[in-house]
Design an enzyme around this catalytic site. Sequence first.
Site, mmCIF file in Angstrom:
data_model
loop_
_atom_site.group_PDB
_atom_site.id
_atom_site.type_symbol
_atom_site.label_atom_id
_atom_site.label_comp_id
_atom_site.label_asym_id
_atom_site.label_seq_id
_atom_site.Cartn_x
_atom_site.Cartn_y
_atom_site.Cartn_z
ATOM 1 N N ASP A 236 -1.567 10.845 -3.733
ATOM 2 C CA ASP A 236 -1.040 9.207 -2.832
ATOM 3 C C ASP A 236 0.888 9.291 -2.873
ATOM 4 O O ASP A 236 1.146 8.747 -3.239
ATOM 5 C CB ASP A 236 -1.653 8.851 -2.934
ATOM 6 C CG ASP A 236 -2.552 8.160 -3.000
ATOM 7 O OD1 ASP A 236 -3.791 9.275 -2.526
ATOM 8 O OD2 ASP A 236 -3.414 7.037 -3.894
ATOM 9 N N GLY B 93 -15.204 0.773 -2.586
ATOM 10 C CA GLY B 93 -16.278 0.386 -2.429
ATOM 11 C C GLY B 93 -16.380 -0.840 -1.755
ATOM 12 O O GLY B 93 -16.592 -1.433 -0.570
ATOM 13 N N ASN C 270 -8.616 -3.607 5.095
ATOM 14 C CA ASN C 270 -8.569 -3.510 4.281
ATOM 15 C C ASN C 270 -6.827 -3.497 3.732
ATOM 16 O O ASN C 270 -6.063 -2.173 3.992
ATOM 17 C CB ASN C 270 -9.697 -1.996 3.859
ATOM 18 C CG ASN C 270 -8.769 -1.938 2.463
ATOM 19 O OD1 ASN C 270 -9.524 -3.095 1.197
ATOM 20 N ND2 ASN C 270 -10.139 -1.057 2.254
ATOM 21 N N ALA C 271 -6.723 -3.610 2.871
ATOM 22 C CA ALA C 271 -4.351 -4.632 2.440
ATOM 23 C C ALA C 271 -4.413 -3.917 1.504
ATOM 24 O O ALA C 271 -4.735 -4.069 -0.197
ATOM 25 C CB ALA C 271 -4.935 -6.387 2.157
ATOM 26 N N ILE C 272 -5.095 -1.991 1.707
ATOM 27 C CA ILE C 272 -4.288 -1.192 0.819
ATOM 28 C C ILE C 272 -3.640 -0.067 1.368
ATOM 29 O O ILE C 272 -3.496 -0.327 2.621
ATOM 30 C CB ILE C 272 -5.607 -0.336 -0.131
ATOM 31 C CG1 ILE C 272 -6.084 0.184 0.729
ATOM 32 C CG2 ILE C 272 -6.391 -0.862 -0.964
ATOM 33 C CD1 ILE C 272 -6.962 1.469 0.521
ATOM 34 N N ASP C 273 -3.156 0.855 1.131
ATOM 35 C CA ASP C 273 -1.950 1.951 1.412
ATOM 36 C C ASP C 273 -0.829 1.692 2.215
ATOM 37 O O ASP C 273 -0.640 2.019 3.201
ATOM 38 C CB ASP C 273 -2.966 2.695 1.914
ATOM 39 C CG ASP C 273 -4.418 3.730 1.604
ATOM 40 O OD1 ASP C 273 -3.653 3.254 0.859
ATOM 41 O OD2 ASP C 273 -5.118 4.110 2.689
ATOM 42 N N SER D 143 -6.880 0.976 5.766
ATOM 43 C CA SER D 143 -7.823 1.971 5.787
ATOM 44 C C SER D 143 -9.115 1.276 5.994
ATOM 45 O O SER D 143 -9.862 0.479 5.694
ATOM 46 C CB SER D 143 -8.331 1.682 3.788
ATOM 47 O OG SER D 143 -9.227 2.823 3.842
ATOM 48 N N GLU E 145 -6.238 6.022 7.867
ATOM 49 C CA GLU E 145 -5.479 5.399 6.434
ATOM 50 C C GLU E 145 -4.489 5.590 6.162
ATOM 51 O O GLU E 145 -4.201 6.846 6.996
ATOM 52 C CB GLU E 145 -6.926 5.649 4.866
ATOM 53 C CG GLU E 145 -6.830 6.841 4.925
ATOM 54 C CD GLU E 145 -7.880 6.370 3.792
ATOM 55 O OE1 GLU E 145 -8.079 5.709 3.617
ATOM 56 O OE2 GLU E 145 -8.153 7.333 2.932
#
Length: 369
Positions: free
Chosen positions: A92, A169, A204-207, A224, A258
């Site tokens: 990443d 997960g 989903n609060a990522i990336d 994501s 994502e």
Amino acid sequence: MTHTPHTPHSSHTPHTGHDPLTAGPAGSESGAAPGSRSPFLSRRRLLGGALAAGAVATTSAAGVLWRPESASAQAAEYPYPGAVTGDTAVHDPSFVKRPGGGYLVAHTGDNVALKTSTDRTAFRNAGSVFPGGAPWTTEYTGGSRNLWAPHLSYHNGRYYLYYSASSFGSNRSAIFLATSSSGDSGSWTDQGLVIESQSSSDFNAIDPHMVVDEQGRWWLAFGSFWSGIKMIALDPATGKRTGNQFLSVAGRGGGAIEAPTVFRHGGHYYLFVSFDLCCRGAESTYRVMVGRSTDVTGPYTDRNGTPMTSGGGTEVLAGHGSIHGPGHQDVFADDDNDILAYHYYADDGTALLGINWLLWDSDGWPYVG
């Protein structure tokens, strides 16, 4: 980074490309009974092993495309990555050009890992953002120090770093902001929470990926799996969320999408995303897709006119030859050309840095050079 969404009121156990299955091909849950959780490697152990495997070193000049001898006779749909040397084991990657020259790279790792390069060819490890740890993230990571998918930028004399905290997960996740005047390890000040998701959320609060539009407005794209890629407005004075607007800009009906990257070229904003599965070594199916819009908030459509909110996306880069699962891309303008940076997996499963020129055809669509 990949998260497969939880399906409420079903026996499906969520799994994620952040941690691969211990056995079986991509997309399988080898050895697991229906509705049961198959054994997983910890993501930290996975990435540690992949990075410890080392990187393929080359000695060509910057910008020269490198092709392994073993693949020289293979027909490849896409060019191989350009030459990189040194500490090139990454996951990443996010690049920023330093005002004094050279490059700073942040990537997934314990306490957010850093690398530097003077020439975009030779890279060296440069410690971590938080060498003393980031205890404010453990609510989301389950105690792991591994922090995911950072995004670097430089504005008004400061480096801005948005980074993700989550656990395998789960969409109990958060994106935080840190700032620094130098970008060096240990110089960063955490500015706190930007946005979080709960297990009951449909996102989903990522990336994270921060972009400044042509009007000077700041936006954060992220997401994501689940309901896909989202966008929120940021306050340029603080880098934190402002208002209640919550936009959906891309999705695959809960499928694998994502790692958003927004890049302005000509009269369009281009939304690059990664489709399919990361983090399974040479079995990874990650690929880079793109759509575009005249407005930073969309609607984004692919080359065929299909909305990205309806699963649209035009392929820019996919696995070929000994390059497996390229994705979690970053796009930035450099002095010589626009650049596409990403990670991919070697035949032995090592996660490596890929860098290519990003070129544009006569219709204004990007392709890898």
